[in-house]
Scaffold this motif. Sequence first.
Motif, PDB file in Angstrom:
ATOM      1  N   ASP A 181       0.811  -1.209   0.000  1.00  0.00           N
ATOM      2  CA  ASP A 181       0.000   0.000   0.000  1.00  0.00           C
ATOM      3  C   ASP A 181       0.846   1.262   0.000  1.00  0.00           C
ATOM      4  N   GLY A 182       2.183   1.122  -0.011  1.00  0.00           N
ATOM      5  CA  GLY A 182       3.075   2.275  -0.031  1.00  0.00           C
ATOM      6  C   GLY A 182       3.315   2.909   1.324  1.00  0.00           C
ATOM      7  N   LEU A 183       2.672   2.387   2.350  1.00  0.00           N
ATOM      8  CA  LEU A 183       2.767   2.971   3.687  1.00  0.00           C
ATOM      9  C   LEU A 183       4.021   2.489   4.421  1.00  0.00           C
ATOM     10  N   VAL A 184       4.710   3.416   5.074  1.00  0.00           N
ATOM     11  CA  VAL A 184       5.833   3.102   5.955  1.00  0.00           C
ATOM     12  C   VAL A 184       5.397   3.420   7.381  1.00  0.00           C
ATOM     13  N   GLN A 185       5.547   2.434   8.286  1.00  0.00           N
ATOM     14  CA  GLN A 185       5.103   2.603   9.663  1.00  0.00           C
ATOM     15  C   GLN A 185       6.243   2.385  10.644  1.00  0.00           C
ATOM     16  N   HIS A 186       6.162   3.108  11.745  1.00  0.00           N
ATOM     17  CA  HIS A 186       7.124   3.017  12.849  1.00  0.00           C
ATOM     18  C   HIS A 186       6.438   2.307  14.014  1.00  0.00           C
ATOM     19  N   PHE A 187       7.067   1.239  14.508  1.00  0.00           N
ATOM     20  CA  PHE A 187       6.520   0.471  15.624  1.00  0.00           C
ATOM     21  C   PHE A 187       7.417   0.599  16.842  1.00  0.00           C
ATOM     22  N   ASP A 188       6.796   0.710  17.989  1.00  0.00           N
ATOM     23  CA  ASP A 188       7.482   0.643  19.267  1.00  0.00           C
ATOM     24  C   ASP A 188       6.661  -0.322  20.130  1.00  0.00           C
ATOM     25  N   LEU A 189       7.272  -1.447  20.501  1.00  0.00           N
ATOM     26  CA  LEU A 189       6.523  -2.477  21.225  1.00  0.00           C
ATOM     27  C   LEU A 189       6.004  -1.986  22.571  1.00  0.00           C
ATOM     28  N   ARG A 190       6.479  -0.842  23.032  1.00  0.00           N
ATOM     29  CA  ARG A 190       5.982  -0.272  24.277  1.00  0.00           C
ATOM     30  C   ARG A 190       4.743   0.588  24.056  1.00  0.00           C
ATOM     31  N   SER A 191       4.411   0.833  22.783  1.00  0.00           N
ATOM     32  CA  SER A 191       3.243   1.658  22.452  1.00  0.00           C
ATOM     33  C   SER A 191       2.110   0.777  21.942  1.00  0.00           C
ATOM     34  N   PRO A 192       0.865   1.190  22.143  1.00  0.00           N
ATOM     35  CA  PRO A 192      -0.267   0.347  21.753  1.00  0.00           C
ATOM     36  C   PRO A 192      -0.509   0.275  20.254  1.00  0.00           C
ATOM     37  N   SER A 193      -0.022   1.258  19.496  1.00  0.00           N
ATOM     38  CA  SER A 193      -0.284   1.261  18.056  1.00  0.00           C
ATOM     39  C   SER A 193       0.898   1.877  17.318  1.00  0.00           C
ATOM     40  N   PRO A 194       1.076   1.543  16.031  1.00  0.00           N
ATOM     41  CA  PRO A 194       2.190   2.097  15.261  1.00  0.00           C
ATOM     42  C   PRO A 194       1.924   3.532  14.823  1.00  0.00           C
ATOM     43  N   THR A 195       2.995   4.175  14.383  1.00  0.00           N
ATOM     44  CA  THR A 195       2.908   5.533  13.849  1.00  0.00           C
ATOM     45  C   THR A 195       3.054   5.484  12.338  1.00  0.00           C
ATOM     46  N   LYS A 196       2.098   6.069  11.613  1.00  0.00           N
ATOM     47  CA  LYS A 196       2.197   6.141  10.160  1.00  0.00           C
ATOM     48  C   LYS A 196       3.141   7.280   9.788  1.00  0.00           C
ATOM     49  N   LEU A 197       4.270   6.952   9.170  1.00  0.00           N
ATOM     50  CA  LEU A 197       5.258   7.966   8.829  1.00  0.00           C
ATOM     51  C   LEU A 197       4.908   8.692   7.539  1.00  0.00           C
ATOM     52  N   PHE A 198       4.710   7.948   6.461  1.00  0.00           N
ATOM     53  CA  PHE A 198       4.358   8.565   5.181  1.00  0.00           C
ATOM     54  C   PHE A 198       3.908   7.474   4.214  1.00  0.00           C
ATOM     55  N   ILE A 199       3.325   7.927   3.120  1.00  0.00           N
ATOM     56  CA  ILE A 199       2.949   7.040   2.024  1.00  0.00           C
ATOM     57  C   ILE A 199       3.853   7.348   0.843  1.00  0.00           C
ATOM     58  N   CYS A 200       4.595   6.359   0.400  1.00  0.00           N
ATOM     59  CA  CYS A 200       5.529   6.569  -0.696  1.00  0.00           C
ATOM     60  C   CYS A 200       4.753   6.757  -2.002  1.00  0.00           C
ATOM     61  N   SER A 201       5.149   7.752  -2.769  1.00  0.00           N
ATOM     62  CA  SER A 201       4.455   8.056  -4.020  1.00  0.00           C
ATOM     63  C   SER A 201       5.360   7.831  -5.217  1.00  0.00           C
ATOM     64  N   SER A 202       4.757   7.704  -6.373  1.00  0.00           N
ATOM     65  CA  SER A 202       5.500   7.529  -7.610  1.00  0.00           C
ATOM     66  C   SER A 202       6.222   8.824  -7.973  1.00  0.00           C
ATOM     67  N   ILE A 203       7.084   8.739  -8.986  1.00  0.00           N
ATOM     68  CA  ILE A 203       7.816   9.928  -9.425  1.00  0.00           C
ATOM     69  C   ILE A 203       6.859  11.040  -9.821  1.00  0.00           C
ATOM     70  N   SER A 204       5.794  10.688 -10.497  1.00  0.00           N
ATOM     71  CA  SER A 204       4.822  11.689 -10.922  1.00  0.00           C
ATOM     72  C   SER A 204       3.989  12.207  -9.765  1.00  0.00           C
ATOM     73  N   GLY A 205       3.983  11.449  -8.660  1.00  0.00           N
ATOM     74  CA  GLY A 205       3.248  11.877  -7.484  1.00  0.00           C
ATOM     75  C   GLY A 205       1.764  11.605  -7.543  1.00  0.00           C
ATOM     76  N   ASN A 206       1.309  10.872  -8.569  1.00  0.00           N
ATOM     77  CA  ASN A 206      -0.133  10.671  -8.722  1.00  0.00           C
ATOM     78  C   ASN A 206      -0.621   9.318  -8.244  1.00  0.00           C
ATOM     79  N   ARG A 207       0.256   8.502  -7.651  1.00  0.00           N
ATOM     80  CA  ARG A 207      -0.194   7.207  -7.153  1.00  0.00           C
ATOM     81  C   ARG A 207       0.726   6.722  -6.039  1.00  0.00           C
TER      82      ARG A 207
END
Length: 488
Positions: A181-207
């Motif tokens: 899905d292009g999503l990069v997430q940060h996990f910390d096992l001490r936290s209840p849920s991950p942090t969504k860092l960003f969604i990687c996009s294509s060079i054109s930026g449209n997908r």
Amino acid sequence: MAETDRAGPSEERTEVELEEKPYHDRTSAFCEIRKRELGLSQPTDFSRRVGGSEALVKRMTEYGKLHGHKGCVNTVCFNSKGDILVSGSDDKDIIFWDWAVKTKTLSYNSGHSENVFQARIMPFSDDCTVISSAADGQVRVGKIKEDCEVSTKQIGSHRGRVRKIAIEPGSSHVFYSCGEDGLVQHFDLRSPSPTKLFICSSISGNRRLPLNGIVIDPRNPNFFSIGGVDEYARLYDLRMHHQTDPLIDQPVELFCPNHLIKSNGIHVTGLSYSNTSELLVSYNDELIYLFTKDMGMEPDLQSVPQDDSEKNEKIKKPQVYVGHRNAQTVKGPSFFGLRDEYVVSGSDCGHVYIWRKKGGELICMMHGDKYIVNCIEPHPYFPFLATSGFDKSIKLWTPTAIRSTPLPRNAEKVMEANKAGREARAQSTPDIIMHVLRLQRRQAFAYIERRPAAHGSDGEDEGREGILVEFSNDEDGEDEDPRGCSIT
């Protein structure tokens, strides 16, 4: 002094000869053993130099096989000490191995409903915490109790398959995931849920860009690189994503060989960092390239230079590694040797390839699977390897051959066949390539919705739609030829 008491000429020259010999000879395993016996080297120097000795690497041979999985083995990984090997498979099980004596010590169901793509033991956890990712889009953690009972739970998810997770160096809690899905997430096992860092996009930026790999720079955990279904490896600085909109794609630099810039159909399947922050990138049905820090391009995705631009010609060219083929599955390259003296990769031809990092010369080629070698895992301290692929077994490799093993007699024919396959693919029309890529993107976004119920699904239909071909989870998979799989 009597004539017999005088040191002989050979004894007088021992230390001088050691110093005057070429570097390659002085760092051979046998010379280092002699120096250690004479007290001329420190224990740490001995292990570091011997671990990267080409004399030992050329003696790599099969140490044994580990049998226990009922499907293709998609991931193998040593723990931080190197005494335990953990593996995951299409059978959805995770197995702990005492690899030195070739025995299974623990096996449990991962909790995933689809093929396990990665399983790793968290460092500094007494080998009791395992994180895993799979084709079902889940990221899970398993906790091993004192009675060897294992409890697992889902701690994150992606829309689409999650091929890779990356543990922050030196941390027992922090890791990252990336998915189709292009999503990069940060996990910390001490936290209840991950942090969504960003969604990687294509060079054109449209997908969104489906992602295949993520690695963290061991020298600076703030930097990490990702690669996916285009030709660019992207470098990011974690600190930038704590200061801005978390879903904005802001790479620091891009890495790509000059001739692949703005190419159609070529994409990254795997990445690896060396201990000196060199970035190794493997491409689908292309080659493997080694980038140093000074080879990056401007991060502005809208201004990536064309292949024939004057600026592009001035970019320093990466080292290339030739011979294997990476078309039918998602393969990642690795560094090998305690000082990363070598580069290793699996291949569609069923061989394990080992190249000298400097210069790219192929020095070792071992038959590692009936059909395809997907995973290569170097031991953290010694010149040992674990490999896996389409077969249900895991192969172990150690430098215990009696003499140096030359390249196979048919090595040239095998590599020529690999080259011919790459060239035939390169001649495919752009329309066909783009059609296949559209199918890949469609699969990434629709995977969760159209996946059948977990109880009767083996993931076979989904795997045959995209360019990254998957194989069935059939009980007889070890005897099947994956080359019969086709893109539909």
